[in-house]
Scaffold this motif. Structure first.
Motif, PDB file in Angstrom:
ATOM      1  N   THR A   1      26.201   9.951  19.252  1.00  0.00           N
ATOM      2  CA  THR A   1      25.337  10.749  20.128  1.00  0.00           C
ATOM      3  C   THR A   1      24.452   9.849  20.997  1.00  0.00           C
ATOM      4  N   GLY A   2      24.505  10.067  22.307  1.00  0.00           N
ATOM      5  CA  GLY A   2      23.810   9.187  23.240  1.00  0.00           C
ATOM      6  C   GLY A   2      22.388   9.604  23.547  1.00  0.00           C
ATOM      7  N   GLN A   3      21.600   9.864  22.495  1.00  0.00           N
ATOM      8  CA  GLN A   3      20.197  10.217  22.712  1.00  0.00           C
ATOM      9  C   GLN A   3      19.362   9.442  21.697  1.00  0.00           C
ATOM     10  N   GLU A   4      18.427   8.653  22.203  1.00  0.00           N
ATOM     11  CA  GLU A   4      17.631   7.789  21.330  1.00  0.00           C
ATOM     12  C   GLU A   4      16.865   8.560  20.251  1.00  0.00           C
TER      13      GLU A   4
ATOM     14  N   LEU B   1      28.536   9.250  26.199  1.00  0.00           N
ATOM     15  CA  LEU B   1      27.640   9.375  27.346  1.00  0.00           C
ATOM     16  C   LEU B   1      26.177   9.524  26.934  1.00  0.00           C
ATOM     17  N   VAL B   2      25.321   9.018  27.780  1.00  0.00           N
ATOM     18  CA  VAL B   2      23.890   9.220  27.591  1.00  0.00           C
ATOM     19  C   VAL B   2      23.623  10.728  27.632  1.00  0.00           C
ATOM     20  N   ASN B   3      22.788  11.200  26.728  1.00  0.00           N
ATOM     21  CA  ASN B   3      22.416  12.617  26.645  1.00  0.00           C
ATOM     22  C   ASN B   3      23.483  13.507  25.989  1.00  0.00           C
ATOM     23  N   SER B   4      24.483  12.866  25.373  1.00  0.00           N
ATOM     24  CA  SER B   4      25.528  13.644  24.701  1.00  0.00           C
ATOM     25  C   SER B   4      25.037  14.128  23.340  1.00  0.00           C
ATOM     26  N   PHE B   5      25.821  15.009  22.734  1.00  0.00           N
ATOM     27  CA  PHE B   5      25.571  15.406  21.348  1.00  0.00           C
ATOM     28  C   PHE B   5      26.904  15.558  20.636  1.00  0.00           C
TER      29      PHE B   5
ATOM     30  N   ILE C   1      29.131   2.672  22.545  1.00  0.00           N
ATOM     31  CA  ILE C   1      28.505   2.135  23.749  1.00  0.00           C
ATOM     32  C   ILE C   1      28.198   3.318  24.656  1.00  0.00           C
ATOM     33  N   ASN C   2      26.976   3.410  25.138  1.00  0.00           N
ATOM     34  CA  ASN C   2      26.614   4.549  25.987  1.00  0.00           C
ATOM     35  C   ASN C   2      26.749   4.234  27.470  1.00  0.00           C
TER      36      ASN C   2
END
Ligand SMILES: *Cc1c(COP(=O)(O)O)cnc(C)c1O
Length: 388
Positions: free
Chosen positions: A146-149, A131-135, A163-164
């Motif tokens: 991890t879904g954080q750029e 997920l986006v914003n995951s860790f 894949i986010n």
């Protein structure tokens, strides 16, 4: 040279540390080099689940240190057998792989998901949705997951195959969950991402879609697990059981340990020689873990976590600077109206209170054993700072 100078001379500067030299802990309080006392609302990022130096935990760990501190995984130990048995009994899982950290537990989960799919369906079904914003950790694979750029810098090339999907966006999930996907990995409550609880509808959709396509669900419960939310696993709040659940942080009460739990479906995926860890399942860590599990299975222990959580939310929601309170149980995110979370954390330290931050929120992960008195005392300090 003082301690901080000595430390910084040779320890890499990879953390933004507070100027606190911690010396001793006792229960939910600790003292620094100068004897200044702090109330602990952080548990060392959710690790010291029973507080500092809990008596029964210390006894159990010391007993183990004195009898057998380590043996390789070529041999068996009774304490690992006991811990695995109790952990599976309390979670309803079938099998466990022990490692030493959260990132390692997630690495194990990623390997199991890919091999499960490879064994059954062959190549080209290796993608994992996160997920986006995951860790999910700091190793190259878990950073890639991890879904954080902000985490996708410097260390190129990252691992392919993640894949986010936007959290709580069911359409996005449906679109991306295609025939190349072998697993969906998520935190029920995004911790580092800002204490964001996933919507029930989204979690339901993940499980439904995955079940239809034999796609595995991986729950990263490294922060939410082991009683943190008032249930042993946060998944219980959603009435869900993932195919794979990862644990770490609080699992052994302050000794490095990670665990990757699976249902029967994935129990035999990691055959001999396909995965390993020198320290994984270390007897001392297992003894610490047993002490944690024994406490958590005491009557009313988990209920008491939920009750204490209520005190936190009630008192915090009366504070004029608090915009909202998020999380579950003793995993608490405080959204502020005007102040910066980092400023609040720094001031709290001055006043003798340890708190954490997550993005723009003040984050609290107090020891599960914290008392109502300590909650009151700590919140008085915190609310004073916020209302200042
Ligand atoms: C802390 C954390 C990790 C990483 O754990 P480490 O022990 O630091 O490797 C992974 N996922 C989540 C949800 C975490 O909170």
């Amino acid at each position: 040279m003082n301690t901080i100078e000595k430390f910084d001379k040779h320890v890499m500067h990879s953390y933004g540390r507070y100027p606190l030299v911690m010396q001793k802990g006792d229960g939910r309080k600790c003292t620094d080099e100068n004897g200044k006392e702090y109330i602990d609302f952080g548990s060392g990022i959710g690790v010291n689940s029973l507080g500092f130096c809990d008596e029964k935990w210390v006894d159990k760990v010391c007993e183990q240190v004195k009898s057998l501190q380590h043996t390789s995984n070529y041999y068996y130990t009774g304490v690992q057998a006991d811990f695995a048995g109790k952990l599976c009994e309390m979670t309803g899982y079938d099998s466990v792989f022990f490692c030493n950290s959260g990132a390692e537990a997630n690495e194990c989960a990623i390997k199991i998901a890919r091999k499960y799919s490879f064994d059954k369906y062959g190549k080209n079904r290796h993608n994992i949705i996160t997920l986006v914003n995951s860790f999910h950790g700091r190793t190259i694979a878990t950073l890639s997951a991890t879904g954080q750029e902000v985490f996708h810098n410097y260390f190129f090339p990252f691992v392919e195959g993640f894949i986010n999907v936007e959290a709580n966006n069911i359409d996005d999930l449906k679109e991306k969950l295609d025939d190349t996907v072998c697993a969906v990995m998520m935190e029920y409550i995004q911790g580092e991402g800002g204490v964001n609880v996933l919507d029930k509808d989204f979690v339901n959709a993940v499980y439904e879609l995955c079940a239809k396509k034999d796609v595995l669900v991986i729950a990263d419960e490294i922060q939410t697990g082991v009683g943190r939310t008032g249930k042993f696993l946060a998944g219980e709040h959603f009435c869900k059981k993932a195919d794979i659940t990862t644990l770490a942080k609080g699992i052994a009460g302050g000794i490095p340990m990670g665990a990757c739990l699976t249902t029967e479906k994935c129990s035999n995926v990691l055959s001999a020689g396909t995965h390993g860890s020198t320290f994984g399942g270390n007897p001392i860590a297992c003894a610490g873990g047993l002490a944690v599990l024994e406490r958590l299975s005491e009557e009313n222990f988990l209920e008491s976590v939920s009750e204490k959580a209520k005190t936190f939310t009630e008192k915090l929601s009366q504070c004029s600077e608090v915009k909202s309170v998020s999380g579950m149980g003793l995993m608490i995110g405080i959204e502020l109206k005007t102040k910066k979370s980092a400023d609040v954390a720094r001031k709290a330290l001055d006043k003798g209170l340890l708190v954490l931050t997550a993005k723009n929120k003040v984050r609290l992960l107090p020891p599960l054993t914290i008392s109502e008195q300590e909650i009151g005392d700590g919140l008085e300090i915190l609310i004073d700072i916020m209302e200042e």
